[in-house]
Design an enzyme around this catalytic site. Structure first.
Site, PDB file in Angstrom:
ATOM      1  N   GLY A  50       1.903   3.109   2.185  1.00  0.00           N
ATOM      2  CA  GLY A  50       2.925   3.126   3.243  1.00  0.00           C
ATOM      3  C   GLY A  50       4.214   2.482   2.748  1.00  0.00           C
ATOM      4  CG  HIS A  51       4.328  -1.716   1.927  1.00  0.00           C
ATOM      5  ND1 HIS A  51       3.002  -2.062   1.928  1.00  0.00           N
ATOM      6  CD2 HIS A  51       4.913  -2.443   2.912  1.00  0.00           C
ATOM      7  CE1 HIS A  51       2.779  -2.959   2.870  1.00  0.00           C
ATOM      8  NE2 HIS A  51       3.922  -3.208   3.488  1.00  0.00           N
ATOM      9  CG  HIS A  54      -0.264  -0.274   2.516  1.00  0.00           C
ATOM     10  ND1 HIS A  54       0.609   0.625   3.073  1.00  0.00           N
ATOM     11  CD2 HIS A  54      -0.289  -1.331   3.357  1.00  0.00           C
ATOM     12  CE1 HIS A  54       1.058   0.162   4.212  1.00  0.00           C
ATOM     13  NE2 HIS A  54       0.546  -1.047   4.403  1.00  0.00           N
ATOM     14  CG  ASP A 103       4.923  -2.382  12.132  1.00  0.00           C
ATOM     15  OD1 ASP A 103       3.925  -2.753  12.773  1.00  0.00           O
ATOM     16  OD2 ASP A 103       4.964  -2.397  10.890  1.00  0.00           O
TER      17      ASP A 103
HETATM   18  O1  PAF Z   1       7.120  -5.007   8.849  1.00  0.00           O
HETATM   19  C1  PAF Z   1       7.034  -6.038   8.134  1.00  0.00           C
HETATM   20  O2  PAF Z   1       6.342  -6.060   7.123  1.00  0.00           O
HETATM   21  C2  PAF Z   1       7.778  -7.306   8.564  1.00  0.00           C
HETATM   22  O3  PAF Z   1       7.781  -7.445   9.940  1.00  0.00           O
HETATM   23  C3  PAF Z   1       9.203  -7.371   7.990  1.00  0.00           C
HETATM   24  C4  PAF Z   1      10.090  -6.271   8.543  1.00  0.00           C
HETATM   25  C5  PAF Z   1       9.154  -7.314   6.479  1.00  0.00           C
HETATM   26  C6  PAF Z   1       9.844  -8.718   8.389  1.00  0.00           C
HETATM   27  O4  PAF Z   1       9.114  -9.786   7.916  1.00  0.00           O
END
Ligand code: PAF
Length: 281
Positions: A34-35, A32, A148
């Site tokens: 965010g990524h 999304h 996170d």
């Molecule tokens: O934040 C995430 O999507 C996951 O925890 C990560 C850092 C890709 C590790 O699997």
């Protein structure tokens, strides 16, 4: 697309021999905004961007949503192509964890608090897979989202303790217009729950307002937030906490010159959501 560790090793060896700086964006896919903001951020600091897509089984406990975790590789690839990403590392679980796999990385203490207390093996899975990805891709820089926040703090601590030669960037939370923090798990929300879930942002914003007005007592701040969230029918509050920003230890009073996170975790129907504000005094 790179599927094996062997391929990704070759890719990064070649890039480095050409003097190129590699940036890594680790993801579990179902991308999304965010990524994509992480991709845009890392691009500022490197020549080549590698995005990994891997739904990491070791960070899910048996009762969690590993099998139903949303996946859409074709859509992810199209989005990444549009962003001009140079390579996608998309391994299968047995590539990362072959049958005889037995090595795990744990950041002690910090991994037990908050998210770690409800999901006891979660961070061990995250730090293990992130270490594997770091060793596979050998990035110069890697970016993680502030959404996170505890994960980001744990990864920073791991990088420091294990002396990975990688710069870690933490990128800000991307929100929908309603204030809801973007998350792949928002897909589990019904329309009504999606609207109810904006209470997390509103409660955090109210906490920030109180702090801006001079409130320094965290019990008072938390009480206001909890009252707001508990007034929403579909909300089942897990925790609200005010912690210092490195070890996530709870504090009673905020002091000038320090950084804190206000954390919240709450369930709305099938979705368990987390959100936070960083407070720098
Ligand atoms: O934040 C995430 O999507 C996951 O925890 C990560 C850092 C890709 C590790 O699997």
């Amino acid at each position: 697309m790179l599927n094996s560790v062997h391929e990704v090793h070759n890719y990064s060896r070649q890039a480095r021999s050409l003097g190129k700086k590699i940036g890594l964006v680790p993801t579990m896919g179902y991308l999304h905004e965010g990524h994509l903001s992480l991709v845009r951020e890392v691009k500022k600091h490197c020549d080549l961007v590698v995005v990994s897509i891997f739904v990491n089984p070791t960070q899910f406990s048996p009762n969690e949503d590993l099998d139903s975790y949303p996946r859409d590789l074709d859509r992810d690839i199209k989005l990444l192509e549009k962003e001009g990403v140079n390579a996608v590392f998309y391994p299968q679980p047995e590539e990362i964890y072959p049958g005889n796999y037995s090595t795990f990385v744990d950041v002690e203490e910090l991994n037990k608090r908050f998210e770690g207390s409800t999901r006891p093996t979660h961070f061990r899975g995250v730090t293990t897979v992130v270490s594997i990805l770091f060793n596979a891709v050998s990035p110069n820089v890697a970016v993680f989202g502030q959404k996170d926040a505890q994960q980001a703090a744990i990864i920073k601590k791991m990088v420091k303790d294990l002396k990975f030669d990688i710069d870690i960037i933490i990128a800000p939370i991307i929100r929908e217009d309603s204030g809801l923090a973007m998350s792949s798990r928002n897909i589990y929300l019904s329309e009504e729950e999606r609207s109810d879930a904006t209470i997390l942002f509103r409660a955090l914003r109210h906490a920030k307002f109180l702090i801006d007005q001079g409130e320094r007592n965290t019990a008072e701040i938390k009480k206001h937030m909890m009252d707001m969230i508990n007034a929403v029918n579909s909300a089942s509050l897990d925790y609200v906490a005010v912690v210092e920003s490195e070890l996530f230890l709870e504090v009673d009073e905020l002091v000038e010159g320090s950084e804190y996170f206000i954390l919240v975790a709450c369930r709305f129907g099938k979705a368990r959501l987390i959100d936070n504000f960083l407070i720098a005094l």
